[in-house]
Design a protein around this motif. Structure first.
Motif, PDB file in Angstrom:
ATOM      1  N   TYR A 117      32.311  97.564  41.894  1.00  0.00           N
ATOM      2  CA  TYR A 117      32.061  97.679  43.330  1.00  0.00           C
ATOM      3  C   TYR A 117      33.365  97.409  44.080  1.00  0.00           C
ATOM      4  CZ  TYR A 117      26.971  97.556  42.849  1.00  0.00           C
ATOM      5  OH  TYR A 117      25.649  97.658  42.598  1.00  0.00           O
ATOM      6  N   VAL A 118      34.307  96.503  43.638  1.00  0.00           N
ATOM      7  CA  VAL A 118      35.511  96.416  44.341  1.00  0.00           C
ATOM      8  C   VAL A 118      36.286  97.779  44.324  1.00  0.00           C
ATOM      9  CG1 VAL A 118      37.578  94.768  44.546  1.00  0.00           C
ATOM     10  CG2 VAL A 118      35.301  93.829  44.198  1.00  0.00           C
ATOM     11  N   GLN A 119      36.648  98.021  42.793  1.00  0.00           N
ATOM     12  CA  GLN A 119      37.308  99.332  42.703  1.00  0.00           C
ATOM     13  C   GLN A 119      36.800 100.435  43.221  1.00  0.00           C
ATOM     14  OE1 GLN A 119      38.358  97.780  38.148  1.00  0.00           O
ATOM     15  NE2 GLN A 119      38.304  99.756  38.415  1.00  0.00           N
ATOM     16  N   SER A 120      35.438 100.606  43.394  1.00  0.00           N
ATOM     17  CA  SER A 120      34.905 101.968  44.087  1.00  0.00           C
ATOM     18  C   SER A 120      35.015 101.813  45.666  1.00  0.00           C
ATOM     19  CB  SER A 120      33.226 101.973  43.667  1.00  0.00           C
ATOM     20  OG  SER A 120      32.853 100.948  44.270  1.00  0.00           O
ATOM     21  N   ALA A 121      35.012 100.506  45.897  1.00  0.00           N
ATOM     22  CA  ALA A 121      35.352 100.300  47.427  1.00  0.00           C
ATOM     23  C   ALA A 121      36.680 100.330  48.163  1.00  0.00           C
ATOM     24  CB  ALA A 121      34.622  99.052  47.816  1.00  0.00           C
ATOM     25  N   PHE A 122      37.585 100.042  47.204  1.00  0.00           N
ATOM     26  CA  PHE A 122      38.933  99.719  47.762  1.00  0.00           C
ATOM     27  C   PHE A 122      40.085 100.425  46.958  1.00  0.00           C
ATOM     28  CE2 PHE A 122      36.887  95.773  49.168  1.00  0.00           C
ATOM     29  CZ  PHE A 122      37.000  95.918  50.615  1.00  0.00           C
ATOM     30  N   GLY A 123      39.655 100.751  45.819  1.00  0.00           N
ATOM     31  CA  GLY A 123      40.800 101.480  44.865  1.00  0.00           C
ATOM     32  C   GLY A 123      40.915 102.746  45.144  1.00  0.00           C
ATOM     33  N   ALA A 124      42.087 103.408  44.514  1.00  0.00           N
ATOM     34  CA  ALA A 124      42.381 104.819  44.526  1.00  0.00           C
ATOM     35  C   ALA A 124      41.647 105.639  43.690  1.00  0.00           C
ATOM     36  CB  ALA A 124      43.744 105.047  44.299  1.00  0.00           C
ATOM     37  N   PRO A 125      40.977 106.819  43.940  1.00  0.00           N
ATOM     38  CA  PRO A 125      40.052 107.604  43.040  1.00  0.00           C
ATOM     39  C   PRO A 125      41.021 108.165  41.950  1.00  0.00           C
ATOM     40  CG  PRO A 125      40.576 108.749  45.106  1.00  0.00           C
ATOM     41  CD  PRO A 125      41.058 107.515  45.141  1.00  0.00           C
ATOM     42  N   PRO A 126      40.302 108.274  40.926  1.00  0.00           N
ATOM     43  CA  PRO A 126      41.111 108.955  39.857  1.00  0.00           C
ATOM     44  C   PRO A 126      41.851 110.288  40.237  1.00  0.00           C
ATOM     45  CG  PRO A 126      38.855 108.212  38.995  1.00  0.00           C
ATOM     46  CD  PRO A 126      38.960 108.376  40.349  1.00  0.00           C
ATOM     47  N   THR A 127      42.984 110.394  39.635  1.00  0.00           N
ATOM     48  CA  THR A 127      43.639 111.538  39.903  1.00  0.00           C
ATOM     49  C   THR A 127      43.071 112.689  39.314  1.00  0.00           C
ATOM     50  OG1 THR A 127      45.739 110.522  40.298  1.00  0.00           O
ATOM     51  CG2 THR A 127      46.111 112.679  39.883  1.00  0.00           C
ATOM     52  N   ALA A 128      42.746 113.980  39.962  1.00  0.00           N
ATOM     53  CA  ALA A 128      42.525 114.880  39.220  1.00  0.00           C
ATOM     54  C   ALA A 128      43.454 115.855  38.480  1.00  0.00           C
ATOM     55  CB  ALA A 128      41.326 115.838  40.363  1.00  0.00           C
ATOM     56  N   PRO A 129      43.155 116.394  37.449  1.00  0.00           N
ATOM     57  CA  PRO A 129      44.209 117.293  36.803  1.00  0.00           C
ATOM     58  C   PRO A 129      44.529 118.413  37.871  1.00  0.00           C
ATOM     59  CG  PRO A 129      42.082 117.655  35.901  1.00  0.00           C
ATOM     60  CD  PRO A 129      41.804 116.833  36.572  1.00  0.00           C
ATOM     61  N   ALA A 130      45.883 118.767  37.712  1.00  0.00           N
ATOM     62  CA  ALA A 130      46.722 119.799  38.484  1.00  0.00           C
ATOM     63  C   ALA A 130      45.835 121.154  38.288  1.00  0.00           C
ATOM     64  CB  ALA A 130      47.995 119.749  38.606  1.00  0.00           C
ATOM     65  N   VAL A 153      32.345 113.444  57.950  1.00  0.00           N
ATOM     66  CA  VAL A 153      33.267 113.869  56.851  1.00  0.00           C
ATOM     67  C   VAL A 153      34.432 112.833  56.988  1.00  0.00           C
ATOM     68  CG1 VAL A 153      34.952 115.906  56.388  1.00  0.00           C
ATOM     69  CG2 VAL A 153      32.659 116.487  57.175  1.00  0.00           C
ATOM     70  N   SER A 154      34.868 112.227  55.689  1.00  0.00           N
ATOM     71  CA  SER A 154      35.734 111.578  55.580  1.00  0.00           C
ATOM     72  C   SER A 154      36.803 112.083  54.642  1.00  0.00           C
ATOM     73  CB  SER A 154      35.214 109.984  55.101  1.00  0.00           C
ATOM     74  OG  SER A 154      36.408 109.099  55.090  1.00  0.00           O
ATOM     75  N   ARG A 155      38.024 111.533  54.885  1.00  0.00           N
ATOM     76  CA  ARG A 155      39.036 111.975  53.936  1.00  0.00           C
ATOM     77  C   ARG A 155      39.068 111.655  52.567  1.00  0.00           C
ATOM     78  NH1 ARG A 155      42.869 107.954  52.501  1.00  0.00           N
ATOM     79  NH2 ARG A 155      42.824 106.213  53.892  1.00  0.00           N
ATOM     80  N   ARG A 156      39.532 112.211  51.603  1.00  0.00           N
ATOM     81  CA  ARG A 156      39.258 111.662  49.968  1.00  0.00           C
ATOM     82  C   ARG A 156      40.011 110.563  49.796  1.00  0.00           C
ATOM     83  NH1 ARG A 156      38.275 114.309  45.483  1.00  0.00           N
ATOM     84  NH2 ARG A 156      38.053 116.352  46.518  1.00  0.00           N
ATOM     85  N   GLY A 157      39.469 109.682  49.061  1.00  0.00           N
ATOM     86  CA  GLY A 157      40.223 108.126  49.010  1.00  0.00           C
ATOM     87  C   GLY A 157      40.065 107.199  49.924  1.00  0.00           C
ATOM     88  N   ALA A 158      39.313 107.370  51.119  1.00  0.00           N
ATOM     89  CA  ALA A 158      39.035 106.412  52.168  1.00  0.00           C
ATOM     90  C   ALA A 158      38.356 105.317  51.558  1.00  0.00           C
ATOM     91  CB  ALA A 158      38.552 107.240  53.259  1.00  0.00           C
ATOM     92  N   PRO A 159      38.651 104.113  52.117  1.00  0.00           N
ATOM     93  CA  PRO A 159      37.811 102.923  51.446  1.00  0.00           C
ATOM     94  C   PRO A 159      36.420 102.931  52.215  1.00  0.00           C
ATOM     95  CG  PRO A 159      39.461 102.298  53.136  1.00  0.00           C
ATOM     96  CD  PRO A 159      39.799 103.860  52.738  1.00  0.00           C
ATOM     97  N   LEU A 160      35.756 102.208  51.197  1.00  0.00           N
ATOM     98  CA  LEU A 160      34.162 102.261  51.744  1.00  0.00           C
ATOM     99  C   LEU A 160      33.706 101.667  53.127  1.00  0.00           C
ATOM    100  CD1 LEU A 160      31.163 102.853  50.823  1.00  0.00           C
ATOM    101  CD2 LEU A 160      31.007 100.665  49.758  1.00  0.00           C
TER     102      LEU A 160
END
Length: 240
Positions: free
Chosen positions: A177-190, A219-226
């Motif tokens: 829960y903490v990681q999903s709320a505050f952590g950076a999302p996994p980096t997608a392959p280029a 609409v919110s930016r990608r990676g925004a905290p919960l």
């Protein structure tokens, strides 16, 4: 000697009660002198928590060894798992200590002071990683508190069950829960093409004229905290 003192202390705590047991009683049962006791433990309270100093030192060293490649929220979650491993090394002792601590107000206060030291170690690491960011210190303190709260909620659930089941699974679920709320999302392959990525690829939006009248889209930016997403929702609903 250290383990013998801990074993003698808990035997007496269970037989007589914590308040009724003195340091003299403990050393007499262990067959050593008072000086030997205080060589290992500054007070009677410390014999109840014999492994926290080592664990705090391990956590501090773990965080100090972090590199810039480590995502900070995941890193503090991994640091919290060191505390879980300490408890899981000896489930029966951990359960006994949990039950004893619930019964003795002084031990609960001591435990809170220990928990605060863990939280400060996490917060200090995060403050270093968030230097220069807006509200960096606030962000660090909030995440550290969330990690400790999630970890302790899961740990106490496991202890209340008398140490049954897999404690790691329970704690991993809580820290998720903490990681999903505050952590950076996994980096997608280029991508090999220069096409733009949709903001929410897994949530295709229907045409606007097909949306029900009571639906609000935020609409919110990608990676925004919960918490930021929730704030945007509340702001949008407040304007309707």
């Amino acid at each position: 000697m250290r383990d013998a003192l801990v074993a003698a202390a808990f035997r007496l705590f269970l037989e007589r009660g914590y308040e009724q047991t003195t340091v003299d009683d403990i050393v007499a049962l262990a067959g050593v002198g008072r000086r030997s006791f205080f060589r290992y433990f500054p007070s009677k309270e410390d014999v109840v928590f014999p492994d926290h100093e080592r664990c705090l030192a391990d956590m501090t060293a773990f965080l100090a060894a972090s590199g810039r490649e480590h995502e900070p929220v995941r890193r503090v979650c991994d640091a919290a798992r060191l505390v879980l491993l300490m408890y899981a090394e000896n489930p029966s002792f951990s359960v006994q200590r949990y039950r004893l601590t619930k019964q003795v107000p002084g031990l609960r206060a001591y435990e809170l002071s220990v928990v605060w030291r863990y939280e400060r170690a996490l917060a200090e690491y995060l403050r270093g990683r968030f230097t220069g960011r807006p509200d960096g210190n606030l962000h660090a303190d909030v995440i550290a508190a969330a990690v400790v709260a999630a970890h302790n909620n899961a740990l106490r659930s496991w202890l209340r069950s008398a140490g049954q089941g897999d404690a790691s699974t329970t704690v991993d679920h809580a820290l998720g829960y903490v990681q999903s709320a505050f952590g950076a999302p996994p980096t997608a392959p280029a991508s090999t093409t220069a096409t733009a990525r949709p903001a929410f690829p897994s949530l295709p939006m229907p045409p606007a004229d097909e949306l029900p009248d009571d639906v609000v889209v935020v609409v919110s930016r990608r990676g925004a905290p919960l918490w930021r997403v929730v704030q945007e929702i509340e702001t949008t609903l407040g304007r309707e």
